[in-house]
Design a protein around this motif. Structure first.
Motif, PDB file in Angstrom:
ATOM      1  N   UNK A  85       3.498 -15.352  -2.399  1.00 19.17           N
ATOM      2  CA  UNK A  85       2.721 -16.538  -2.042  1.00 19.17           C
ATOM      3  C   UNK A  85       1.545 -16.192  -1.132  1.00 19.17           C
ATOM      4  N   UNK A  86       1.793 -15.339  -0.142  1.00 20.66           N
ATOM      5  CA  UNK A  86       0.732 -14.999   0.801  1.00 20.66           C
ATOM      6  C   UNK A  86      -0.302 -14.071   0.168  1.00 20.66           C
ATOM      7  N   UNK A  87       0.137 -13.214  -0.751  1.00 23.15           N
ATOM      8  CA  UNK A  87      -0.816 -12.375  -1.478  1.00 23.15           C
ATOM      9  C   UNK A  87      -1.809 -13.242  -2.234  1.00 23.15           C
ATOM     10  N   UNK A  88      -1.307 -14.298  -2.852  1.00 27.95           N
ATOM     11  CA  UNK A  88      -2.161 -15.217  -3.604  1.00 27.95           C
ATOM     12  C   UNK A  88      -3.076 -15.996  -2.664  1.00 27.95           C
ATOM     13  N   UNK A  89      -2.519 -16.468  -1.546  1.00 28.74           N
ATOM     14  CA  UNK A  89      -3.290 -17.323  -0.636  1.00 28.74           C
ATOM     15  C   UNK A  89      -4.336 -16.546   0.150  1.00 28.74           C
ATOM     16  N   UNK A  90      -4.002 -15.328   0.550  1.00 27.82           N
ATOM     17  CA  UNK A  90      -4.898 -14.580   1.428  1.00 27.82           C
ATOM     18  C   UNK A  90      -5.735 -13.519   0.720  1.00 27.82           C
ATOM     19  N   UNK A  91      -5.504 -13.352  -0.584  1.00 28.30           N
ATOM     20  CA  UNK A  91      -6.311 -12.398  -1.331  1.00 28.30           C
ATOM     21  C   UNK A  91      -7.808 -12.638  -1.198  1.00 28.30           C
ATOM     22  N   UNK A  92      -8.269 -13.897  -1.274  1.00 29.51           N
ATOM     23  CA  UNK A  92      -9.705 -14.144  -1.122  1.00 29.51           C
ATOM     24  C   UNK A  92     -10.263 -13.717   0.237  1.00 29.51           C
TER      25      UNK A  92
END
Length: 252
Positions: free
Chosen positions: A169-176
């Motif tokens: 979840x955090x990889x998806x949210x903080x990737x940008x």
């Protein structure tokens, strides 16, 4: 550790539970790369810190504290940033793999186990992400126990499954934002704690038969994979779980 990850020199690294077991091996592994390391540990790690300073000249910053105290955990990360600059790497390593008969687990036991094995992971990630340099790396230590469905460890196994959830979840949210979030799932690493509490000759022999590689795993075996995930060598890798377990499970 033979590999050199040049971009880790002078990197600001924060490790939970970095004064013993796997955590101590990770602290030394990053120091050997020339990184600036801070770690939080509930036990006194002064002797370990002194030994690392004698070996590498630059001592790690040891902050004694309990990661289940979110304010103390966040304050420790603030100290690390004040001393070493914005974080480049967070390693969530501290855990407690106690054994319990599932029918005897109380609400207090459950809450205490989740506090150290799951809750602290999220709030360390949250604080680190706010204090992280561009293109930072978060590495969450999980365990193959959740892939195996290990008996007698329901709170720990559940927490480690949850760690995989927040990693994705955090990889998806903080990737940008340029923050990568990955996980490592160790096999049975024979730390001093494991040898003292659970690693009977019979248990060790039985587990060795599950491994492809017929050698008992040591804390130092976790260093290379962690450095890889921390470095730009894994620049396009995020939301992934890497099992380092001598071949017990498969993640594909």
């Amino acid at each position: 550790m033979n590999a050199t990850f040049h971009d880790l020199k002078e990197a600001s690294v924060f490790i939970t539970g970095g004064g013993s077991g796997i955590g101590a091996a990770l602290t030394e592994g990053f120091l050997a790369q020339g990184a600036k390391v801070a770690f939080i540990d509930r036990s006194d790690a002064t002797a370990f810190t002194t030994a690392m300073e004698a070996k590498y000249t630059d001592a790690p910053l040891f902050i004694q504290g309990d990661i289940t105290d979110t304010k103390a955990l966040h304050a420790a990360i603030d100290r690390a940033v004040a001393s070493h600059g914005p974080l480049n790497v967070l390693v969530n390593n501290a855990a407690n793999d106690m054994r319990y008969d599932a029918m005897e687990i109380t609400e207090d036991i459950w809450d205490a186990q989740q506090a150290i094995n799951f809750k602290a992971y999220f709030f360390a990630c949250q604080k680190a992400a706010a204090a992280m340099a561009p293109k930072g790396s978060i590495i969450n230590y999980s365990s193959i126990t959740y892939m195996m469905g290990s008996a007698g460890m329901a709170p720990y196994v559940s927490a480690n499954a949850g760690i995989m959830g927040i990693t994705r979840a955090l990889a998806r949210e903080w990737g940008p934002k340029g923050i990568r979030v990955n996980a490592i799932a160790p096999g049975w690493v024979l730390t001093e704690k494991q040898e003292t509490m659970w690693a009977t000759p019979e248990a060790k022999a039985a587990f060795l038969q599950k491994q492809c590689l017929q050698e008992f795993m040591q804390p130092q075996d976790m260093v290379g994979g962690t450095l890889f995930l921390a470095s730009s060598a894994s620049a396009m890798m995020t939301g992934q779980t890497m099992a380092i377990d001598a071949g017990v499970v498969g993640t594909g």
